[in-house]
Structure formats: structure tokens, C-alpha cells
Motif scaffolding. Sequence first.
Motif, PDB file in Angstrom:
ATOM      1  N   ALA A   1      40.560  50.508  44.760  1.00 26.36           N
ATOM      2  CA  ALA A   1      41.174  49.289  44.218  1.00 26.36           C
ATOM      3  C   ALA A   1      40.154  48.464  43.445  1.00 26.36           C
ATOM      4  CB  ALA A   1      41.780  48.466  45.352  1.00 26.36           C
ATOM      5  N   MET A   2      38.920  48.394  43.957  1.00 26.17           N
ATOM      6  CA  MET A   2      37.877  47.639  43.271  1.00 26.17           C
ATOM      7  C   MET A   2      37.579  48.251  41.902  1.00 26.17           C
ATOM      8  SD  MET A   2      33.907  46.920  44.307  1.00 26.17           S
ATOM      9  CE  MET A   2      33.443  48.598  43.932  1.00 26.17           C
ATOM     10  N   PHE A   3      37.378  49.566  41.866  1.00 29.85           N
ATOM     11  CA  PHE A   3      37.051  50.211  40.593  1.00 29.85           C
ATOM     12  C   PHE A   3      38.219  50.149  39.609  1.00 29.85           C
ATOM     13  CE2 PHE A   3      33.742  52.391  43.185  1.00 29.85           C
ATOM     14  CZ  PHE A   3      32.657  51.848  42.513  1.00 29.85           C
ATOM     15  N   LYS A   4      39.444  50.272  40.105  1.00 26.21           N
ATOM     16  CA  LYS A   4      40.596  50.147  39.212  1.00 26.21           C
ATOM     17  C   LYS A   4      40.708  48.732  38.649  1.00 26.21           C
ATOM     18  CE  LYS A   4      43.832  53.736  40.338  1.00 26.21           C
ATOM     19  NZ  LYS A   4      45.235  54.026  40.583  1.00 26.21           N
ATOM     20  N   SER A   5      40.428  47.729  39.470  1.00 25.24           N
ATOM     21  CA  SER A   5      40.516  46.357  38.970  1.00 25.24           C
ATOM     22  C   SER A   5      39.371  46.041  38.005  1.00 25.24           C
ATOM     23  CB  SER A   5      40.558  45.348  40.121  1.00 25.24           C
ATOM     24  OG  SER A   5      39.356  45.361  40.860  1.00 25.24           O
ATOM     25  N   ILE A   6      38.221  46.677  38.194  1.00 24.90           N
ATOM     26  CA  ILE A   6      37.123  46.504  37.227  1.00 24.90           C
ATOM     27  C   ILE A   6      37.504  47.149  35.902  1.00 24.90           C
ATOM     28  CG2 ILE A   6      34.760  47.207  36.660  1.00 24.90           C
ATOM     29  CD1 ILE A   6      34.089  46.867  39.651  1.00 24.90           C
ATOM     30  N   ASP A   7      38.037  48.380  35.967  1.00 22.81           N
ATOM     31  CA  ASP A   7      38.416  49.100  34.747  1.00 22.81           C
ATOM     32  C   ASP A   7      39.532  48.391  33.984  1.00 22.81           C
ATOM     33  OD1 ASP A   7      36.513  51.044  35.197  1.00 22.81           O
ATOM     34  OD2 ASP A   7      37.929  52.465  36.112  1.00 22.81           O
ATOM     35  N   SER A   8      40.527  47.894  34.720  1.00 23.05           N
ATOM     36  CA  SER A   8      41.677  47.285  34.056  1.00 23.05           C
ATOM     37  C   SER A   8      41.394  45.856  33.613  1.00 23.05           C
ATOM     38  CB  SER A   8      42.896  47.299  34.975  1.00 23.05           C
ATOM     39  OG  SER A   8      42.715  46.388  36.044  1.00 23.05           O
ATOM     40  N   GLY A   9      40.422  45.214  34.249  1.00 23.79           N
ATOM     41  CA  GLY A   9      40.135  43.820  33.928  1.00 23.79           C
ATOM     42  C   GLY A   9      41.230  42.883  34.403  1.00 23.79           C
ATOM     43  N   SER A  10      42.028  43.323  35.379  1.00 26.41           N
ATOM     44  CA  SER A  10      43.140  42.504  35.853  1.00 26.41           C
ATOM     45  C   SER A  10      42.631  41.226  36.500  1.00 26.41           C
ATOM     46  CB  SER A  10      44.012  43.292  36.828  1.00 26.41           C
ATOM     47  OG  SER A  10      43.281  43.604  37.992  1.00 26.41           O
ATOM     48  N   ALA A  11      43.426  40.196  36.360  1.00 22.94           N
ATOM     49  CA  ALA A  11      43.077  38.895  36.914  1.00 22.94           C
ATOM     50  C   ALA A  11      44.275  38.345  37.668  1.00 22.94           C
ATOM     51  CB  ALA A  11      42.662  37.938  35.804  1.00 22.94           C
ATOM     52  N   SER A  12      44.030  37.345  38.494  1.00 19.49           N
ATOM     53  CA  SER A  12      45.121  36.706  39.206  1.00 19.49           C
ATOM     54  C   SER A  12      46.016  35.979  38.203  1.00 19.49           C
ATOM     55  CB  SER A  12      44.572  35.737  40.254  1.00 19.49           C
ATOM     56  OG  SER A  12      43.825  34.721  39.637  1.00 19.49           O
ATOM     57  N   GLU A  13      47.274  35.815  38.552  1.00 20.98           N
ATOM     58  CA  GLU A  13      48.261  35.304  37.614  1.00 20.98           C
ATOM     59  C   GLU A  13      48.048  33.831  37.253  1.00 20.98           C
ATOM     60  OE1 GLU A  13      49.015  37.201  40.270  1.00 20.98           O
ATOM     61  OE2 GLU A  13      49.583  39.014  39.185  1.00 20.98           O
ATOM     62  N   ILE A  14      47.736  33.006  38.210  1.00 18.19           N
ATOM     63  CA  ILE A  14      47.624  31.566  37.967  1.00 18.19           C
ATOM     64  C   ILE A  14      46.168  31.152  37.749  1.00 18.19           C
ATOM     65  CG2 ILE A  14      48.007  29.281  38.983  1.00 18.19           C
ATOM     66  CD1 ILE A  14      50.432  30.531  40.427  1.00 18.19           C
TER      67      ILE A  14
ATOM     68  N   LEU B   1      43.538  33.104  37.080  1.00 15.57           N
ATOM     69  CA  LEU B   1      42.852  33.946  36.100  1.00 15.57           C
ATOM     70  C   LEU B   1      41.468  34.381  36.577  1.00 15.57           C
ATOM     71  CD1 LEU B   1      43.915  32.151  32.805  1.00 15.57           C
ATOM     72  CD2 LEU B   1      44.992  34.112  33.939  1.00 15.57           C
ATOM     73  N   TRP B   2      41.305  34.492  37.902  1.00 21.10           N
ATOM     74  CA  TRP B   2      40.074  35.026  38.470  1.00 21.10           C
ATOM     75  C   TRP B   2      40.160  36.544  38.445  1.00 21.10           C
ATOM     76  CZ3 TRP B   2      39.924  31.814  43.628  1.00 21.10           C
ATOM     77  CH2 TRP B   2      39.630  30.491  43.339  1.00 21.10           C
ATOM     78  N   PRO B   3      39.110  37.234  38.055  1.00 19.50           N
ATOM     79  CA  PRO B   3      39.138  38.713  38.094  1.00 19.50           C
ATOM     80  C   PRO B   3      39.364  39.206  39.526  1.00 19.50           C
ATOM     81  CG  PRO B   3      37.286  37.943  36.796  1.00 19.50           C
ATOM     82  CD  PRO B   3      37.876  36.730  37.461  1.00 19.50           C
ATOM     83  N   ARG B   4      40.261  40.152  39.675  1.00 17.14           N
ATOM     84  CA  ARG B   4      40.623  40.629  41.019  1.00 17.14           C
ATOM     85  C   ARG B   4      39.488  41.373  41.711  1.00 17.14           C
ATOM     86  NH1 ARG B   4      45.701  39.791  42.665  1.00 17.14           N
ATOM     87  NH2 ARG B   4      47.262  39.356  41.081  1.00 17.14           N
ATOM     88  N   PHE B   5      38.587  41.978  40.943  1.00 14.96           N
ATOM     89  CA  PHE B   5      37.528  42.730  41.609  1.00 14.96           C
ATOM     90  C   PHE B   5      36.596  41.814  42.387  1.00 14.96           C
ATOM     91  CE2 PHE B   5      35.555  41.883  37.498  1.00 14.96           C
ATOM     92  CZ  PHE B   5      34.258  41.547  37.837  1.00 14.96           C
ATOM     93  N   TYR B   6      36.564  40.512  42.070  1.00 10.60           N
ATOM     94  CA  TYR B   6      35.767  39.576  42.864  1.00 10.60           C
ATOM     95  C   TYR B   6      36.217  39.577  44.321  1.00 10.60           C
ATOM     96  CZ  TYR B   6      33.874  37.285  38.646  1.00 10.60           C
ATOM     97  OH  TYR B   6      33.233  36.993  37.483  1.00 10.60           O
ATOM     98  N   PHE B   7      37.492  39.831  44.543  1.00  8.91           N
ATOM     99  CA  PHE B   7      38.032  39.815  45.902  1.00  8.91           C
ATOM    100  C   PHE B   7      37.863  41.154  46.604  1.00  8.91           C
ATOM    101  CE2 PHE B   7      40.181  36.690  43.335  1.00  8.91           C
ATOM    102  CZ  PHE B   7      39.963  35.550  44.081  1.00  8.91           C
ATOM    103  N   TRP B   8      37.691  42.215  45.817  1.00  6.50           N
ATOM    104  CA  TRP B   8      37.516  43.539  46.413  1.00  6.50           C
ATOM    105  C   TRP B   8      36.065  43.819  46.774  1.00  6.50           C
ATOM    106  CZ3 TRP B   8      41.254  45.722  48.672  1.00  6.50           C
ATOM    107  CH2 TRP B   8      42.548  45.590  48.198  1.00  6.50           C
ATOM    108  N   ILE B   9      35.116  43.232  46.071  1.00  8.67           N
ATOM    109  CA  ILE B   9      33.694  43.499  46.344  1.00  8.67           C
ATOM    110  C   ILE B   9      33.318  43.146  47.779  1.00  8.67           C
ATOM    111  CG2 ILE B   9      31.333  42.813  45.742  1.00  8.67           C
ATOM    112  CD1 ILE B   9      32.266  42.801  42.798  1.00  8.67           C
TER     113      ILE B   9
ATOM    114  N   ALA C   1      45.234  31.011  45.555  1.00 12.39           N
ATOM    115  CA  ALA C   1      43.820  31.089  45.945  1.00 12.39           C
ATOM    116  C   ALA C   1      43.671  31.448  47.414  1.00 12.39           C
ATOM    117  CB  ALA C   1      43.120  29.769  45.651  1.00 12.39           C
ATOM    118  N   THR C   2      44.438  30.803  48.265  1.00  7.75           N
ATOM    119  CA  THR C   2      44.313  31.101  49.697  1.00  7.75           C
ATOM    120  C   THR C   2      44.821  32.503  50.014  1.00  7.75           C
ATOM    121  OG1 THR C   2      46.389  29.939  50.126  1.00  7.75           O
ATOM    122  CG2 THR C   2      44.354  28.706  50.451  1.00  7.75           C
ATOM    123  N   ALA C   3      45.851  32.943  49.305  1.00  9.66           N
ATOM    124  CA  ALA C   3      46.347  34.304  49.519  1.00  9.66           C
ATOM    125  C   ALA C   3      45.303  35.329  49.087  1.00  9.66           C
ATOM    126  CB  ALA C   3      47.650  34.511  48.760  1.00  9.66           C
ATOM    127  N   LEU C   4      44.663  35.104  47.951  1.00  7.26           N
ATOM    128  CA  LEU C   4      43.638  36.038  47.487  1.00  7.26           C
ATOM    129  C   LEU C   4      42.420  36.040  48.404  1.00  7.26           C
ATOM    130  CD1 LEU C   4      43.763  35.392  43.641  1.00  7.26           C
ATOM    131  CD2 LEU C   4      44.425  37.490  44.820  1.00  7.26           C
TER     132      LEU C   4
END
Length: 178
Positions: free
Chosen positions: A113-126, A128-136, A51-54
Amino acid sequence: MKTTIFQLLRTVSLALLYVGAAIVVIQAAWITYGVGVRYILNSPDGMVTEATALLLVPVAFLGVSYALLNHSYPKVSLIRDRLPKGIQFWVDKFNMLMMLLVGSFFLAASGKAMFKSIDSGSASEILLWPRFYFWIPVVIALLSFCITALCMLIFGDPPEEEKSTSPLDDDIRSQDAA
């Protein structure tokens, strides 16, 4: 018009700065909790590190437009200050253009990176937060930086009353005058 634009930019940059400060407070509390449960209760919290890293990525960019408006970036002016005023003007414009170009590069990279993470639906490993939340917030902060740099490139420095009026700035200005 110039004053209105810089007032709006200052308001947006302060809002982003306060969001960054809130994230830092949350990180500090979460890290303190993580250290406490790890060493006092001997039960490590696996979410703290991720969480702190993200959250570090958005924090790194949320204050960039505020720093630009308040001339808080380091400058090496040893040679620039010895040049005639007309050349100093163009050196400053070139410097702002370079800042705009670098900011635009980071804006394009973070937007991609934001649009790719939205398209892929990738989430953090532990978490499970969507990565695009951090790119916005990164994209918003860099967009604010680029707009601020563009306005400073076109209009020059913000009007004097729009610059920071903190006591620290007053001390620095009085030292510069002496």
C-alpha cells in the motif's frame, strides 16, 4: 548479544510507542477543537474527521512491538498450562511463529500500500496530504514487530531485566506469585 538485541528492540519499540502517544494527544486536541467550533461557533471544521481517521491507522500499529516485548497480548492458557513443560515450550514457539506470520502478512500488505501510494501520488480528499505519509509509520512499526517476533522466536523471551518494570507490572507479578 541477546541482551544487546533486546535492548535495541526495546528502545525502538518505546520510540514507536511515544510517537503513537503523541499522535493520540494531537488527535484528542484536534477533535476537541472540532467539537468546540462545531457546537460553540456553529462552524464545523471539515478537516477534523478525515485527519483523525487517517491518523488512526498508524496509531493502531505503533505499539505492537512494545506489547509483544511485554507479553501484553491476551493468551488463553487454560490447556497450555496443564501440558508438560517441554510441550509448553513448543506451543509457545508455535504461537510466536503464528504471530510472526500474521505480522509478516500485514507488513507485506502495508508495504504494498505504501509503494502504491508513492507511485500513484494519491492524497487525502480534503487535506490533500500524501497517503504514503500514513503508511510509512505503519511499515516501520510492523517491521519492528516482525523483527521482535523473530528474535523472540529464536532467542526466547527477553532477559528479565529488559521486561517492563512499571509499578503495575510489579503488582501483577506479586499477584501471580501469591
